[in-house]
Design an enzyme around this catalytic site. Sequence first.
Site, short mmCIF file in Angstrom:
data_model
loop_
_atom_site.label_atom_id
_atom_site.label_comp_id
_atom_site.label_asym_id
_atom_site.label_seq_id
_atom_site.Cartn_x
_atom_site.Cartn_y
_atom_site.Cartn_z
N HIS A 79 0.83 -1.21 0.00
CA HIS A 79 0.00 0.00 0.00
C HIS A 79 0.87 1.27 0.00
O HIS A 79 2.02 1.26 0.45
CB HIS A 79 -0.96 -0.02 1.19
CG HIS A 79 -2.04 -1.05 1.02
ND1 HIS A 79 -3.14 -1.12 1.84
CD2 HIS A 79 -2.18 -2.04 0.10
CE1 HIS A 79 -3.92 -2.12 1.43
NE2 HIS A 79 -3.35 -2.69 0.38
N GLU A 81 0.82 3.99 1.74
CA GLU A 81 1.29 4.47 3.05
C GLU A 81 2.46 3.63 3.54
O GLU A 81 3.45 4.15 4.08
CB GLU A 81 0.15 4.39 4.08
CG GLU A 81 -1.11 5.15 3.71
CD GLU A 81 -2.11 4.32 2.90
OE1 GLU A 81 -1.70 3.51 2.04
OE2 GLU A 81 -3.32 4.51 3.13
N CYS A 107 -6.49 2.03 4.77
CA CYS A 107 -7.14 0.79 5.22
C CYS A 107 -6.71 0.51 6.67
O CYS A 107 -5.81 1.18 7.20
CB CYS A 107 -6.76 -0.37 4.31
SG CYS A 107 -5.06 -0.93 4.57
N CYS A 110 -2.97 -0.21 7.13
CA CYS A 110 -2.16 1.00 7.05
C CYS A 110 -2.35 1.86 8.29
O CYS A 110 -1.39 2.48 8.77
CB CYS A 110 -2.49 1.79 5.79
SG CYS A 110 -1.83 1.02 4.30
O1 LIG Z 1 -4.77 2.01 2.58
C1 LIG Z 1 -4.74 1.68 1.37
C2 LIG Z 1 -5.76 0.92 0.79
C3 LIG Z 1 -5.62 0.46 -0.49
N1 LIG Z 1 -4.50 0.76 -1.19
C4 LIG Z 1 -4.35 0.22 -2.54
C5 LIG Z 1 -4.26 -1.28 -2.62
C6 LIG Z 1 -4.83 -1.60 -3.98
O2 LIG Z 1 -3.79 -1.47 -4.96
C7 LIG Z 1 -5.85 -0.48 -4.17
C8 LIG Z 1 -7.25 -0.92 -3.82
O3 LIG Z 1 -7.78 -1.61 -4.92
P1 LIG Z 1 -9.37 -1.80 -5.08
O4 LIG Z 1 -9.51 -2.35 -6.47
O5 LIG Z 1 -10.01 -0.44 -4.92
O6 LIG Z 1 -9.81 -2.76 -4.02
O7 LIG Z 1 -5.49 0.57 -3.30
C9 LIG Z 1 -3.51 1.54 -0.65
O8 LIG Z 1 -2.48 1.84 -1.30
N2 LIG Z 1 -3.68 2.01 0.62
ZN LIG Z 2 -3.55 0.14 3.37
#
Ligand SMILES: O=c1ccn([C@H]2C[C@H](O)[C@@H](COP(=O)(O)O)O2)c(=O)[nH]1
Ligand SMILES: [Zn+2]
Length: 156
Positions: A79, A81, A107, A110
């Site tokens: 991710h 972060e 998320c 993170c």
């Molecule tokens: O905290 C976060 C949450 C998600 N991400 C990234 C991880 C994935 O590459 C996308 C999410 O994909 P979806 O198709 O929308 O589920 O975003 C992040 O970097 N940081």
């Molecule tokens: Zn994340």
Amino acid sequence: MPGKRTDVISWDEFFMRVAVAASLRSKDPNTQVGACIADTNHRILSVGYNGTPSALNDDEFPWGTDEDPLHDKHNYVIHAEANAILNYRGSLKDMTGATVYVTLFPCHECAKTLVQAGIGEVVYLDDKYDGTEDNLISKNILQRCGIAYRQIALSE
Ligand SMILES: O=c1ccn([C@H]2C[C@H](O)[C@@H](COP(=O)(O)O)O2)c(=O)[nH]1
Ligand SMILES: [Zn+2]
């Protein structure tokens, strides 16, 4: 003598635009995320975006979601972060109280990582997963750990 320019962008906008620029490097076709960590002296500590570990060839990588966890991108992507923290080359103590500017609300994984790294504030642009279980857990973690979060919008 001409006066100085006053219509400059704010620090918030500046750091968020850096995060947006980082997100443009993401190969994820669905969600591109960028993060920029800035300290209380308005210095950029680090930048990251969501992507595979550098040893994984992201051209050959399946960038979709799949019932089979082996072929689901979520299990391979680092991710934004987390990458911003991993890319940091300074001492972690200097990250204490820093602000992370992130294009998508973090998320819950993170959120935990940011707390543990000493981040003091989360500033985000988009919250497209607002209300989902993961998002509620993330907000619960940040609130319980006393990490403020706020949403900003960028000027046109
Ligand atoms: O905290 C976060 C949450 C998600 N991400 C990234 C991880 C994935 O590459 C996308 C999410 O994909 P979806 O198709 O929308 O589920 O975003 C992040 O970097 N940081
Ligand atoms: Zn994340």
